[in-house]
Design an enzyme around this catalytic site. Structure first.
Site, PDB file in Angstrom:
ATOM      1  N   TYR A  28       0.830  -1.191   0.000  1.00 41.09           N
ATOM      2  CA  TYR A  28       0.000   0.000   0.000  1.00 41.09           C
ATOM      3  C   TYR A  28       0.872   1.251   0.000  1.00 41.09           C
ATOM      4  O   TYR A  28       2.088   1.189   0.181  1.00 41.09           O
ATOM      5  CB  TYR A  28      -0.948   0.003   1.200  1.00 41.09           C
ATOM      6  CG  TYR A  28      -0.300   0.333   2.526  1.00 41.09           C
ATOM      7  CD1 TYR A  28      -0.466   1.589   3.114  1.00 41.09           C
ATOM      8  CD2 TYR A  28       0.474  -0.611   3.211  1.00 41.09           C
ATOM      9  CE1 TYR A  28       0.123   1.893   4.337  1.00 41.09           C
ATOM     10  CE2 TYR A  28       1.055  -0.319   4.427  1.00 41.09           C
ATOM     11  CZ  TYR A  28       0.881   0.940   4.995  1.00 41.09           C
ATOM     12  OH  TYR A  28       1.467   1.227   6.203  1.00 41.09           O
TER      13      TYR A  28
ATOM     14  N   ARG B 186       8.355   4.601  -4.510  1.00 37.42           N
ATOM     15  CA  ARG B 186       8.369   3.673  -3.376  1.00 37.42           C
ATOM     16  C   ARG B 186       7.348   2.556  -3.565  1.00 37.42           C
ATOM     17  O   ARG B 186       7.617   1.387  -3.240  1.00 37.42           O
ATOM     18  CB  ARG B 186       8.111   4.417  -2.063  1.00 37.42           C
ATOM     19  CG  ARG B 186       8.256   3.532  -0.834  1.00 37.42           C
ATOM     20  CD  ARG B 186       8.189   4.313   0.447  1.00 37.42           C
ATOM     21  NE  ARG B 186       6.865   4.901   0.678  1.00 37.42           N
ATOM     22  CZ  ARG B 186       6.554   5.647   1.730  1.00 37.42           C
ATOM     23  NH1 ARG B 186       7.477   5.906   2.651  1.00 37.42           N
ATOM     24  NH2 ARG B 186       5.334   6.141   1.877  1.00 37.42           N
TER      25      ARG B 186
ATOM     26  N   ARG C 257      -8.737 -20.870  -5.562  1.00 36.26           N
ATOM     27  CA  ARG C 257      -8.182 -21.975  -4.769  1.00 36.26           C
ATOM     28  C   ARG C 257      -7.195 -21.383  -3.768  1.00 36.26           C
ATOM     29  O   ARG C 257      -6.203 -20.771  -4.130  1.00 36.26           O
ATOM     30  CB  ARG C 257      -7.466 -22.958  -5.699  1.00 36.26           C
ATOM     31  CG  ARG C 257      -6.742 -24.099  -5.003  1.00 36.26           C
ATOM     32  CD  ARG C 257      -6.052 -24.964  -6.043  1.00 36.26           C
ATOM     33  NE  ARG C 257      -5.156 -24.180  -6.888  1.00 36.26           N
ATOM     34  CZ  ARG C 257      -3.875 -23.948  -6.586  1.00 36.26           C
ATOM     35  NH1 ARG C 257      -3.348 -24.435  -5.488  1.00 36.26           N
ATOM     36  NH2 ARG C 257      -3.125 -23.239  -7.415  1.00 36.26           N
TER      37      ARG C 257
ATOM     38  N   HIS D   1      -0.922 -21.081  -0.545  1.00 39.10           N
ATOM     39  CA  HIS D   1       0.144 -20.125  -0.236  1.00 39.10           C
ATOM     40  C   HIS D   1       0.901 -19.718  -1.501  1.00 39.10           C
ATOM     41  O   HIS D   1       1.326 -18.566  -1.632  1.00 39.10           O
ATOM     42  CB  HIS D   1       1.118 -20.717   0.783  1.00 39.10           C
ATOM     43  CG  HIS D   1       0.596 -20.721   2.177  1.00 39.10           C
ATOM     44  ND1 HIS D   1      -0.401 -21.576   2.603  1.00 39.10           N
ATOM     45  CD2 HIS D   1       0.918 -19.963   3.262  1.00 39.10           C
ATOM     46  CE1 HIS D   1      -0.667 -21.346   3.881  1.00 39.10           C
ATOM     47  NE2 HIS D   1       0.130 -20.372   4.302  1.00 39.10           N
TER      48      HIS D   1
ATOM     49  N   LYS E  38       6.383  -1.720   2.002  1.00 36.69           N
ATOM     50  CA  LYS E  38       5.196  -1.147   2.641  1.00 36.69           C
ATOM     51  C   LYS E  38       4.038  -2.132   2.459  1.00 36.69           C
ATOM     52  O   LYS E  38       3.131  -1.932   1.637  1.00 36.69           O
ATOM     53  CB  LYS E  38       4.880   0.224   2.047  1.00 36.69           C
ATOM     54  CG  LYS E  38       4.019   1.105   2.946  1.00 36.69           C
ATOM     55  CD  LYS E  38       3.981   2.534   2.424  1.00 36.69           C
ATOM     56  CE  LYS E  38       3.041   3.416   3.240  1.00 36.69           C
ATOM     57  NZ  LYS E  38       3.507   3.631   4.622  1.00 36.69           N
TER      58      LYS E  38
ATOM     59  N   LEU F 139      11.159   1.622   7.016  1.00 38.31           N
ATOM     60  CA  LEU F 139      10.631   2.124   5.760  1.00 38.31           C
ATOM     61  C   LEU F 139      11.318   3.428   5.386  1.00 38.31           C
ATOM     62  O   LEU F 139      11.579   4.276   6.248  1.00 38.31           O
ATOM     63  CB  LEU F 139       9.127   2.356   5.887  1.00 38.31           C
ATOM     64  CG  LEU F 139       8.395   2.741   4.606  1.00 38.31           C
ATOM     65  CD1 LEU F 139       8.354   1.562   3.637  1.00 38.31           C
ATOM     66  CD2 LEU F 139       6.990   3.226   4.911  1.00 38.31           C
TER      67      LEU F 139
END
Length: 296
Positions: free
Chosen positions: A37, A56, A104, A107, A152, A209
């Site tokens: 984000y 960024r 589905r 991971h 981020k 960050l």
């Protein structure tokens, strides 16, 4: 575009009233927190440091191996239209890109997923005046988050837990430190500490960050005749600091006047912060006329 009193959002190519936005529960952002984000302040109807924010965002997407859904030009056009839907001269833009919807649950993501792009605007409210008059309190806490805080990411549960711990101990926020007692960042901010005329901040790494406001504050601090140094800081250093600041996109630079229940410096926002804050307010008031200035 006529402005409206309601909030609008952008979702996968459409501008919609915020309350009508719908995202699949099979979206990997919902199931796994698999997304990134960005938060961009808007002053006088213009995004602040937009190029730096988009850079960024692109870095976070690349590090996460998520396709960037728009070019910079498309991002700029979409955000300009989103801003135009709202009446506020000062806004906050929230952008979120997830890896997409995968029916589905697995991971390992499918290779042909289309990213989900969601963005909305809200009014940027003034900072609590008490924070500017009296400063904030903070405690130091161990940084037990993951080792890629330079991304981020939307997976902010560790930050939320740390913020709640600070609240439960009677503080406004927390300043985090690693296993070597070195300061990393706040729960949603970068950290600065002033020693005489030298302003220090931890160097960039995967543990914190790269704040856009951090860069702006470094430039403005030099304009205030402060020397700026990127160097490791420890908890002991913070105890000896004359001033401590936390910086973020929606709150600029805020003074910490109490750390671990002890006063910082005089226990009031210091003269260097007052000078820096005055320059920041001038920058916001005159944006985008001042946007030609480099940001370090």
């Amino acid at each position: 575009m006529a402005k409206t009193d309601g909030q609008f959002a952008y979702l996968n190519g459409d501008f919609l009233p915020l309350e009508k936005c719908r995202i699949s529960p099979q979206d990997r952002g919902f199931l796994f927190g698999d997304g990134v984000y960005e938060v961009i302040p808007v002053f006088n109807g213009q995004p602040f440091e937009l190029d730096a924010h988009l850079d960024r965002l692109a870095q976070s997407l690349a590090q996460s191996a998520i396709l960037n859904p728009l070019t910079n030009e498309q991002w700029q056009a979409m955000l300009a239209k989103l801003i135009s839907y709202h009446p506020w001269s000062h806004q906050v833009l929230y952008l979120q890109v997830t890896r997409g919807t995968q029916m589905r649950r697995d991971h390992l993501p499918d290779e042909d997923l289309s990213p989900t792009l969601y963005a909305y605007a809200s009014e940027l409210k003034p900072v609590n005046p008490d924070w500017l008059t009296d400063g904030l309190s903070a405690i130091t806490l161990p940084d037990d988050r993951w080792q890629h805080c330079d991304i981020k990411a939307i997976t902010l549960l560790p930050n939320i837990r740390l913020k709640m711990q600070a609240r439960d101990q009677g503080a406004d926020d927390a300043i985090l430190y690693d296993g070597d007692d070195r300061i990393t960042e706040g729960t949603a901010s970068n950290v600065f500490a002033l020693f005489g005329q030298v302003l220090k901040t931890p160097p960039l790494s995967n543990h914190l960050l790269a704040g856009i406001t951090r860069t702006v504050v470094m430039r403005l601090a030099r304009d205030c005749d402060l020397s700026v140094c990127e160097t490791p800081l420890t908890r002991q250093d913070l105890k000896e600091a004359d001033e401590i600041w936390l910086t973020s996109s929606t709150k600029n630079a805020l003074p910490i006047t109490q750390l671990d229940h002890q006063p910082v410096g005089s226990g009031q926002p210091g003269p260097a912060w007052h000078a820096l804050n005055a320059r920041f307010e001038t920058l916001k008031r005159t944006w985008p006329e001042t946007s030609a200035n480099p940001t370090d």
